[in-house]
Design a protein around this motif. Structure first.
Motif, PDB file in Angstrom:
ATOM      1  N   VAL A 233       0.900  -1.379   0.027  1.00 34.64           N
ATOM      2  CA  VAL A 233      -0.034   0.268  -0.110  1.00 34.64           C
ATOM      3  C   VAL A 233       0.824   1.496  -0.034  1.00 34.64           C
ATOM      4  O   VAL A 233       1.819   1.301   0.797  1.00 34.64           O
ATOM      5  N   ILE A 234       0.552   2.089  -0.768  1.00 38.54           N
ATOM      6  CA  ILE A 234       1.629   3.402  -1.025  1.00 38.54           C
ATOM      7  C   ILE A 234       0.324   4.606  -1.073  1.00 38.54           C
ATOM      8  O   ILE A 234      -0.930   4.552  -0.975  1.00 38.54           O
ATOM      9  N   SER A 235       1.005   5.682  -0.414  1.00 39.00           N
ATOM     10  CA  SER A 235       0.350   7.124  -0.615  1.00 39.00           C
ATOM     11  C   SER A 235       0.606   7.617  -1.943  1.00 39.00           C
ATOM     12  O   SER A 235       1.881   7.640  -2.181  1.00 39.00           O
ATOM     13  N   ILE A 236      -0.438   8.176  -2.570  1.00 41.05           N
ATOM     14  CA  ILE A 236      -0.244   8.989  -3.714  1.00 41.05           C
ATOM     15  C   ILE A 236      -0.596  10.313  -3.326  1.00 41.05           C
ATOM     16  O   ILE A 236      -2.071  10.667  -2.852  1.00 41.05           O
ATOM     17  N   GLN A 237       0.246  11.464  -3.446  1.00 46.53           N
ATOM     18  CA  GLN A 237      -0.029  12.897  -3.512  1.00 46.53           C
ATOM     19  C   GLN A 237      -0.041  13.577  -4.922  1.00 46.53           C
ATOM     20  O   GLN A 237       0.780  13.451  -5.487  1.00 46.53           O
ATOM     21  N   ILE A 238      -1.134  14.216  -5.066  1.00 47.75           N
ATOM     22  CA  ILE A 238      -1.128  14.911  -6.372  1.00 47.75           C
ATOM     23  C   ILE A 238      -1.539  16.493  -5.823  1.00 47.75           C
ATOM     24  O   ILE A 238      -2.777  16.975  -5.411  1.00 47.75           O
ATOM     25  N   ASN A 239      -0.603  17.284  -6.226  1.00 48.94           N
ATOM     26  CA  ASN A 239      -0.465  18.680  -5.343  1.00 48.94           C
ATOM     27  C   ASN A 239      -1.040  18.659  -3.990  1.00 48.94           C
ATOM     28  O   ASN A 239      -0.008  17.861  -3.097  1.00 48.94           O
ATOM     29  N   ASP A 240      -1.956  19.036  -3.538  1.00 54.36           N
ATOM     30  CA  ASP A 240      -2.334  19.090  -1.996  1.00 54.36           C
ATOM     31  C   ASP A 240      -3.435  18.065  -1.906  1.00 54.36           C
ATOM     32  O   ASP A 240      -3.877  18.053  -0.667  1.00 54.36           O
ATOM     33  N   LYS A 241      -3.688  16.995  -2.619  1.00 58.12           N
ATOM     34  CA  LYS A 241      -4.544  15.879  -2.410  1.00 58.12           C
ATOM     35  C   LYS A 241      -3.877  14.694  -2.104  1.00 58.12           C
ATOM     36  O   LYS A 241      -2.916  14.354  -2.766  1.00 58.12           O
ATOM     37  N   HIS A 242      -4.370  13.834  -1.121  1.00 63.05           N
ATOM     38  CA  HIS A 242      -3.686  12.612  -0.937  1.00 63.05           C
ATOM     39  C   HIS A 242      -4.727  11.380  -1.020  1.00 63.05           C
ATOM     40  O   HIS A 242      -5.862  11.468  -0.809  1.00 63.05           O
ATOM     41  N   TYR A 243      -4.233  10.335  -1.490  1.00 64.12           N
ATOM     42  CA  TYR A 243      -4.969   9.172  -1.768  1.00 64.12           C
ATOM     43  C   TYR A 243      -3.904   7.917  -1.263  1.00 64.12           C
ATOM     44  O   TYR A 243      -2.817   7.826  -1.221  1.00 64.12           O
ATOM     45  N   GLN A 244      -4.719   6.702  -1.070  1.00 63.12           N
ATOM     46  CA  GLN A 244      -4.228   5.360  -0.863  1.00 63.12           C
ATOM     47  C   GLN A 244      -4.394   4.519  -2.162  1.00 63.12           C
ATOM     48  O   GLN A 244      -5.619   4.576  -2.513  1.00 63.12           O
ATOM     49  N   HIS A 245      -3.526   3.780  -2.239  1.00 60.64           N
ATOM     50  CA  HIS A 245      -3.588   2.726  -3.391  1.00 60.64           C
ATOM     51  C   HIS A 245      -2.919   1.383  -2.811  1.00 60.64           C
ATOM     52  O   HIS A 245      -1.533   1.327  -2.481  1.00 60.64           O
ATOM     53  N   LYS A 246      -3.403   0.219  -3.303  1.00 57.65           N
ATOM     54  CA  LYS A 246      -2.700  -1.086  -2.908  1.00 57.65           C
ATOM     55  C   LYS A 246      -2.147  -1.466  -4.258  1.00 57.65           C
ATOM     56  O   LYS A 246      -2.901  -1.858  -5.331  1.00 57.65           O
ATOM     57  N   LEU A 247      -1.007  -1.577  -4.396  1.00 58.41           N
ATOM     58  CA  LEU A 247      -0.235  -1.942  -5.610  1.00 58.41           C
ATOM     59  C   LEU A 247      -0.046  -3.358  -5.653  1.00 58.41           C
ATOM     60  O   LEU A 247       0.032  -4.173  -4.773  1.00 58.41           O
TER      61      LEU A 247
END
Length: 361
Positions: A233-247
């Motif tokens: 599981v990694i954290s993805i940051q797009i500018n000021d937004k944060h997301y979680q995703h299971k690779l």
């Protein structure tokens, strides 16, 4: 004093955590072989530029010298570089040599092992060199004569195709001569060569798609291509937004919806500002920065309007719902030897285009 020293250590520690886990090393100190000797080469570059720099050929752009240098494209050429890999690089799970541009038919050897047979000037090549890479390395690239290979392909085909021999190779067509330039067909390493090393995962590509646009909101899809050597599981940051995703293990594509409120629009020259947004994508394992990419995007709506009218059918463009009269020109390469064209040359040309009130190139 100890209080300030403690604060400094905390700041330095935080900075260390933000260092990218992906390490890149540009391969330098290239040489090319000519007359049974090795001479310093310019990379990115090509064999014509190297021969000119060492005064081995006359300037092909002067007088009729173009005729006297045609032999250059009819023979093979070799380039090599000796480089060292750090202990940190050798410890990484992944060790990849990336060739951003090889012109055109090339066999690549690392420490005498054949690692790549390239046949396309326009693509990037990535080669896994784990197990071959050492502390001290020799990278050698042997370029085969494009003219020789094209001749064989033509003979094997058995019939004639329009366009001449250029149709047999994925190579820039202007290398074969044009009404605006001489016939100079270079070969060589025309884009950089890089050694990448990394653990766990990395971003392979970021693609931004504009789904919808209004005065109040721009809705985008951020397409990510991520390569991972493990499930995690990694954290993805797009500018000021944060997301979680299971690779999952391997290469995967991830689409993330992203919105920009009250967007500032991009306009053609003469109709407004050319505002660009930075889309920065970063991936984290807890607090460790694994990789990061930044893309620029202009938010605009472009339409080709073809509607029936009194004389037939319209053909014009609307940008952001406004009809625009297009004024422009066709761009051609600024030099047969592309390594001689710098950012300064591009900037001057585009500034001239802007001053001439063009809005389409």
């Amino acid at each position: 004093m100890y209080k300030y020293l403690l604060i400094l250590l905390v700041v330095l520690s935080a900075c260390t955590k933000q260092e990218k886990a992906l390490h890149s090393q540009i391969i330098k100190d290239w040489k090319f072989e000519y007359e049974e000797d090795w001479h310093k080469a310019i990379v990115p570059g090509n064999n014509f530029s190297d021969l000119l720099k060492h005064n081995f050929i006359l300037d092909p752009f002067y007088g009729t010298n173009e005729d006297s240098v045609q032999w250059v494209s009819k023979r093979d050429w070799s380039y090599k570089s000796e480089f060292s890999a750090t202990e940190n690089t050798l410890k990484k799970q992944n060790q990849i040599l990336v060739f951003y541009g090889l012109d055109t038919y090339a066999k690549v050897y690392l420490n005498d092992s054949l690692i790549l047979s390239a046949d396309n000037m326009f693509r990037k090549w990535e080669v896994d060199v784990k197990g071959i890479l050492q502390k001290n390395n020799e990278l050698k690239i042997h370029f085969e004569s494009t003219a020789k290979i094209e001749k064989v392909k033509k003979e094997n085909l058995g019939y004639t195709l329009p366009g001449g021999n250029r149709v047999f190779s994925r190579k820039a067509s202007f290398h074969y001569g044009w009404d605006w330039g001489p016939k100079i067909s270079p070969t060589g390493i025309w884009r950089k060569v890089e050694l990448e090393s990394w653990d766990n995962c990395k971003i392979k590509n970021v693609h931004v798609i504009q789904d919808s646009l209004s005065d109040s909101i721009a809705e985008l899809t951020i397409g990510l291509e991520i390569e991972s050597t493990t499930k995690k599981v990694i954290s993805i940051q797009i500018n000021d937004k944060h997301y979680q995703h299971k690779l999952k293990k391997g290469i995967q594509e991830i689409d993330i919806l992203y919105a920009i409120k009250n967007p500032e629009l991009w306009w053609p020259n003469g109709h407004g500002k050319q505002h660009l947004y930075n889309i920065t994508v970063s991936i984290y394992d807890v607090e460790t920065l694994l990789d990061s990419r930044t893309e620029k995007i202009g938010l605009r709506k472009i339409e080709l309007i073809t509607e029936q009218d009194s004389v037939g059918e319209t053909f014009y463009f609307k940008v952001n719902n406004k009809p625009i009269f297009m004024k422009g020109a066709n761009y051609i390469p600024q030099d047969n030897l592309q390594n001689r064209v710098t950012k300064k040359h591009y900037r001057k040309l585009l500034n001239d285009v802007k001053k001439a009130n063009m809005n389409l190139v």
